[in-house]
Motif scaffolding. Structure first.
Motif, PDB file in Angstrom:
ATOM      1  N   THR A 230      29.188  38.816  17.754  1.00  0.00           N
ATOM      2  CA  THR A 230      29.850  40.126  17.671  1.00  0.00           C
ATOM      3  C   THR A 230      29.845  40.871  19.002  1.00  0.00           C
ATOM      4  OG1 THR A 230      27.763  40.996  16.783  1.00  0.00           O
ATOM      5  CG2 THR A 230      29.505  40.464  15.205  1.00  0.00           C
ATOM      6  N   SER A 231      29.690  40.140  20.074  1.00  0.00           N
ATOM      7  CA  SER A 231      29.840  40.719  21.410  1.00  0.00           C
ATOM      8  C   SER A 231      31.254  41.282  21.577  1.00  0.00           C
ATOM      9  CB  SER A 231      29.588  39.635  22.467  1.00  0.00           C
ATOM     10  OG  SER A 231      30.090  40.013  23.728  1.00  0.00           O
ATOM     11  N   ARG A 232      31.419  42.265  22.447  1.00  0.00           N
ATOM     12  CA  ARG A 232      32.769  42.780  22.721  1.00  0.00           C
ATOM     13  C   ARG A 232      33.616  41.724  23.418  1.00  0.00           C
ATOM     14  NH1 ARG A 232      33.426  45.288  27.997  1.00  0.00           N
ATOM     15  NH2 ARG A 232      31.538  45.086  29.261  1.00  0.00           N
ATOM     16  N   HIS A 233      32.974  40.672  23.924  1.00  0.00           N
ATOM     17  CA  HIS A 233      33.716  39.560  24.512  1.00  0.00           C
ATOM     18  C   HIS A 233      33.993  38.470  23.479  1.00  0.00           C
ATOM     19  CE1 HIS A 233      32.305  41.757  27.892  1.00  0.00           C
ATOM     20  NE2 HIS A 233      31.079  41.293  27.811  1.00  0.00           N
ATOM     21  N   GLY A 234      33.480  38.669  22.251  1.00  0.00           N
ATOM     22  CA  GLY A 234      33.678  37.695  21.189  1.00  0.00           C
ATOM     23  C   GLY A 234      34.411  38.314  20.015  1.00  0.00           C
ATOM     24  N   LEU A 235      33.753  38.305  18.840  1.00  0.00           N
ATOM     25  CA  LEU A 235      34.392  38.799  17.622  1.00  0.00           C
ATOM     26  C   LEU A 235      34.036  40.243  17.318  1.00  0.00           C
ATOM     27  CD1 LEU A 235      33.918  35.673  15.290  1.00  0.00           C
ATOM     28  CD2 LEU A 235      35.963  36.351  16.572  1.00  0.00           C
ATOM     29  N   GLY A 236      33.564  40.966  18.311  1.00  0.00           N
ATOM     30  CA  GLY A 236      33.161  42.347  18.091  1.00  0.00           C
ATOM     31  C   GLY A 236      34.264  43.218  17.514  1.00  0.00           C
ATOM     32  N   ALA A 237      35.498  43.026  17.965  1.00  0.00           N
ATOM     33  CA  ALA A 237      36.609  43.861  17.512  1.00  0.00           C
ATOM     34  C   ALA A 237      37.266  43.315  16.243  1.00  0.00           C
ATOM     35  CB  ALA A 237      37.662  43.974  18.621  1.00  0.00           C
ATOM     36  N   TRP A 238      36.858  42.113  15.812  1.00  0.00           N
ATOM     37  CA  TRP A 238      37.444  41.504  14.622  1.00  0.00           C
ATOM     38  C   TRP A 238      36.726  42.008  13.377  1.00  0.00           C
ATOM     39  CZ3 TRP A 238      40.196  36.329  14.503  1.00  0.00           C
ATOM     40  CH2 TRP A 238      40.768  36.027  15.737  1.00  0.00           C
ATOM     41  N   SER A 239      37.482  42.333  12.340  1.00  0.00           N
ATOM     42  CA  SER A 239      36.892  42.701  11.059  1.00  0.00           C
ATOM     43  C   SER A 239      36.659  41.431  10.237  1.00  0.00           C
ATOM     44  CB  SER A 239      37.816  43.648  10.296  1.00  0.00           C
ATOM     45  OG  SER A 239      39.007  42.968   9.915  1.00  0.00           O
ATOM     46  N   GLU A 240      35.941  41.562   9.131  1.00  0.00           N
ATOM     47  CA  GLU A 240      35.784  40.424   8.224  1.00  0.00           C
ATOM     48  C   GLU A 240      37.146  39.952   7.723  1.00  0.00           C
ATOM     49  OE1 GLU A 240      33.101  41.334   5.084  1.00  0.00           O
ATOM     50  OE2 GLU A 240      31.383  41.678   6.397  1.00  0.00           O
ATOM     51  N   ASP A 241      38.040  40.904   7.459  1.00  0.00           N
ATOM     52  CA  ASP A 241      39.399  40.547   7.019  1.00  0.00           C
ATOM     53  C   ASP A 241      40.116  39.723   8.072  1.00  0.00           C
ATOM     54  OD1 ASP A 241      39.137  41.813   4.596  1.00  0.00           O
ATOM     55  OD2 ASP A 241      40.128  43.665   5.225  1.00  0.00           O
ATOM     56  N   ASP A 242      39.961  40.111   9.354  1.00  0.00           N
ATOM     57  CA  ASP A 242      40.610  39.379  10.440  1.00  0.00           C
ATOM     58  C   ASP A 242      40.134  37.931  10.479  1.00  0.00           C
ATOM     59  OD1 ASP A 242      42.117  41.529  11.463  1.00  0.00           O
ATOM     60  OD2 ASP A 242      40.430  42.236  12.669  1.00  0.00           O
ATOM     61  N   ILE A 243      38.823  37.744  10.395  1.00  0.00           N
ATOM     62  CA  ILE A 243      38.255  36.393  10.489  1.00  0.00           C
ATOM     63  C   ILE A 243      38.665  35.550   9.295  1.00  0.00           C
ATOM     64  CG2 ILE A 243      36.128  35.054  10.638  1.00  0.00           C
ATOM     65  CD1 ILE A 243      34.820  37.511  11.953  1.00  0.00           C
ATOM     66  N   ARG A 278      35.833  33.982   3.203  1.00  0.00           N
ATOM     67  CA  ARG A 278      35.244  35.318   3.289  1.00  0.00           C
ATOM     68  C   ARG A 278      33.756  35.211   3.597  1.00  0.00           C
ATOM     69  NH1 ARG A 278      36.530  40.502   4.167  1.00  0.00           N
ATOM     70  NH2 ARG A 278      38.462  40.013   3.049  1.00  0.00           N
ATOM     71  N   ALA A 279      33.058  34.274   2.974  1.00  0.00           N
ATOM     72  CA  ALA A 279      31.630  34.100   3.220  1.00  0.00           C
ATOM     73  C   ALA A 279      31.373  33.717   4.683  1.00  0.00           C
ATOM     74  CB  ALA A 279      31.059  33.039   2.284  1.00  0.00           C
ATOM     75  N   MET A 280      32.221  32.855   5.238  1.00  0.00           N
ATOM     76  CA  MET A 280      32.086  32.483   6.647  1.00  0.00           C
ATOM     77  C   MET A 280      32.282  33.695   7.539  1.00  0.00           C
ATOM     78  SD  MET A 280      34.106  28.812   6.578  1.00  0.00           S
ATOM     79  CE  MET A 280      33.808  28.384   8.310  1.00  0.00           C
ATOM     80  N   ALA A 281      33.252  34.538   7.178  1.00  0.00           N
ATOM     81  CA  ALA A 281      33.500  35.757   7.955  1.00  0.00           C
ATOM     82  C   ALA A 281      32.294  36.691   7.901  1.00  0.00           C
ATOM     83  CB  ALA A 281      34.750  36.462   7.431  1.00  0.00           C
ATOM     84  N   VAL A 282      31.716  36.824   6.723  1.00  0.00           N
ATOM     85  CA  VAL A 282      30.530  37.683   6.569  1.00  0.00           C
ATOM     86  C   VAL A 282      29.398  37.186   7.460  1.00  0.00           C
ATOM     87  CG1 VAL A 282      28.698  38.345   4.949  1.00  0.00           C
ATOM     88  CG2 VAL A 282      31.097  38.507   4.259  1.00  0.00           C
ATOM     89  N   TYR A 283      29.192  35.883   7.475  1.00  0.00           N
ATOM     90  CA  TYR A 283      28.116  35.336   8.302  1.00  0.00           C
ATOM     91  C   TYR A 283      28.398  35.542   9.788  1.00  0.00           C
ATOM     92  CZ  TYR A 283      24.980  32.067  10.581  1.00  0.00           C
ATOM     93  OH  TYR A 283      24.038  31.513  11.420  1.00  0.00           O
ATOM     94  N   LEU A 284      29.608  35.227  10.213  1.00  0.00           N
ATOM     95  CA  LEU A 284      29.936  35.365  11.631  1.00  0.00           C
ATOM     96  C   LEU A 284      29.811  36.816  12.101  1.00  0.00           C
ATOM     97  CD1 LEU A 284      32.985  32.927  11.899  1.00  0.00           C
ATOM     98  CD2 LEU A 284      30.700  32.608  12.872  1.00  0.00           C
ATOM     99  N   LYS A 285      30.183  37.762  11.242  1.00  0.00           N
ATOM    100  CA  LYS A 285      30.066  39.171  11.623  1.00  0.00           C
ATOM    101  C   LYS A 285      28.614  39.644  11.654  1.00  0.00           C
ATOM    102  CE  LYS A 285      32.483  42.031  12.485  1.00  0.00           C
ATOM    103  NZ  LYS A 285      32.913  42.519  13.840  1.00  0.00           N
ATOM    104  N   SER A 286      27.699  38.813  11.202  1.00  0.00           N
ATOM    105  CA  SER A 286      26.280  39.190  11.251  1.00  0.00           C
ATOM    106  C   SER A 286      25.593  38.668  12.507  1.00  0.00           C
ATOM    107  CB  SER A 286      25.548  38.637  10.017  1.00  0.00           C
ATOM    108  OG  SER A 286      25.316  37.238  10.126  1.00  0.00           O
ATOM    109  N   LEU A 287      26.274  37.814  13.279  1.00  0.00           N
ATOM    110  CA  LEU A 287      25.661  37.252  14.476  1.00  0.00           C
ATOM    111  C   LEU A 287      25.498  38.336  15.551  1.00  0.00           C
ATOM    112  CD1 LEU A 287      27.582  33.856  14.776  1.00  0.00           C
ATOM    113  CD2 LEU A 287      25.324  34.263  13.793  1.00  0.00           C
ATOM    114  N   ALA A 288      24.308  38.472  16.054  1.00  0.00           N
ATOM    115  CA  ALA A 288      24.034  39.497  17.065  1.00  0.00           C
ATOM    116  C   ALA A 288      24.866  39.240  18.316  1.00  0.00           C
ATOM    117  CB  ALA A 288      22.555  39.505  17.408  1.00  0.00           C
ATOM    118  N   PRO A 289      25.346  40.298  18.960  1.00  0.00           N
ATOM    119  CA  PRO A 289      26.129  40.107  20.182  1.00  0.00           C
ATOM    120  C   PRO A 289      25.308  39.402  21.249  1.00  0.00           C
ATOM    121  CG  PRO A 289      25.536  42.421  19.896  1.00  0.00           C
ATOM    122  CD  PRO A 289      25.177  41.727  18.632  1.00  0.00           C
TER     123      PRO A 289
END
Length: 410
Positions: A230-243, A278-289
């Motif tokens: 979830t770094s601003r250089h990674g998926l930080g700006a992506w929502s769970e819906d986006d992923i 959706r579950a994959m998106a939830v997990y990815l959005k939990s990864l620390a930047p």
């Protein structure tokens, strides 16, 4: 009379149990097909124009080229003679039936986390395929890397065997996503940097990686995979819906299907249930930047890059880098543009985008206007400056691109 009664009962039970057993086996194989999709086995084990799961796909590495093998149930050239225990040893410990070590181009380092029920379903699916006679190609590895015995040392240093363990402090949805991302989908294999011996860097998982592919026209080419934290250089700006949308359909507000992800979405994630993506998106959005610190490019390079951007890119991507809904994707905050290895970005600009070939079945995808290659319009220095500018403007931050980097991708 007693014997006849017992015989009658035996026949009745046999009539019930055999169809039930066949039904259960068919159901297990069907679930195995879903899991094979999740693991994207077809992309790695099907050569262009070759039989499905027949192997022969080249995997260039720093140590030579490894070829995938036949995983159909052919007794001589595939896995038809494997017992479940031998299949399990390959998946969990990276061992062939003869006891020799597999190379980690086959991601047993991830597959070791697959649970018992899923592993049996995978085995059932493969054993119910039509056998294909397709002998394995010899790997082309330099000495001493051609010695499989050395993998015992590699495994001792970098491999930890073990099934996925759910985190009781997390939701069932999060744990499902973690299981898919870390085991079956083996996302870290491409999206993590590796050390000099080819092992994923455990302290930098999902921060972006690089790998080589074989291109029929240009030979071996390098690709860069974006940061998934979830770094601003990674998926930080992506929502769970986006992923979730991107995994399911190849579309999000930040990106469209392109490059190596074509195979991932077309052959794998688009077949997953909405709940699993959706579950994959939830997990990815939990990864620390996480990611590397980046040195700011010099002013001369940025000025030259800004000039090239104004001439060639600003009309579609806009001066703000935000793009336009029906014209061009946003570059501000783009994970693709900020990938630690710029190879895929360079390839896109110099040689044009690699769009999905499966156009009829992608009617749901609204592509932006196609971008023509800039091979003839930009020198190596101009392209390097342009891409360095894009990677370090509007809040972006990524390593500078050099003229030598561009030259290698032509």
């Amino acid at each position: 009379m007693f014997s006849l009664r017992r015989a009658f009962r035996f026949v009745v039970w046999l009539g019930v149990l055999l169809p039930l057993k066949a039904f259960c086996a068919e159901a297990e194989a069907g679930r195995g097909e879903y899991l094979v999709r999740a693991a994207n086995c077809v992309s790695c084990h099907t050569a262009p124009g070759g039989p499905v799961f027949g192997g022969g796909v080249p995997f260039p590495t720093d140590f030579g080229t490894i070829y995938s093998t036949n995983i159909t149930p052919d007794a001589k050239t595939g896995i038809g003679g494997w017992t479940f225990e031998q299949f399990e040893a390959a998946m969990r410990r990276g061992l062939r039936p003869d006891g020799a070590h597999l190379y980690p181009a086959f991601p047993y380092t991830n597959f070791t986390k697959i649970d018992d029920a899923d592993l049996r379903a995978l085995y059932a699916y493969f054993m119910n395929l039509k056998p294909v006679h397709a002998p394995a190609r010899e790997n082309e590895l330099s000495f001493p890397f051609s010695e499989r015995r050395l993998m015992a040392v590699w495994n001792a240093l970098f491999f930890e065997e073990g099934r996925f363990v759910a985190d009781p402090k997390r939701s069932a949805q999060w744990n499902r996503g973690a299981y898919l991302v870390e085991s079956l989908a083996h996302c870290s294999a491409c999206h993590s940097p590796r050390n000099l011996l080819g092992a994923e860097k455990g302290d930098a998982l999902y921060t972006g990686g690089s790998f080589a592919e074989f291109d029929e026209d240009r030979g071996i080419v390098t690709r860069g995979a974006p940061n998934l934290t979830t770094s601003r250089h990674g998926l930080g700006a992506w929502s769970e819906d986006d992923i979730a949308s991107y995994l399911k359909s190849g579309i999000s507000t930040h990106a469209r299907l392109i490059g190596t992800m074509n195979e991932v979405v077309l052959n794998s994630t688009r077949y997953l249930s909405d709940g699993d993506t959706r579950a994959m998106a939830v997990y990815l959005k939990s990864l620390a930047p996480a990611g590397v610190d980046v040195r700011k490019p010099d002013e001369r390079t940025m000025a030259l890059g800004a000039k090239q951007y104004d001439i060639h890119c600003g009309t579609c991507h806009l001066p703000t880098g935000l793009g336009a809904e029906d014209t061009a994707p946003p570059l501000a905050g783009s994970t693709f543009a900020q990938a630690p290895d710029p190879s895929s970005l360079i390839d896109l600009v110099i040689n044009g985008p690699r769009l999905p070939q499966e156009a009829p079945s992608l009617a749901w995808q609204r592509p932006w206007q196609p971008m023509k290659p800039f091979r003839q319009k930009l020198s190596d220095e101009q392209a390097a400056a342009l891409l360095t500018f894009v990677r370090n403007s509007w809040g972006n931050a990524a390593p500078a691109v050099t003229p030598e980097d561009v030259g290698r991708m032509r």
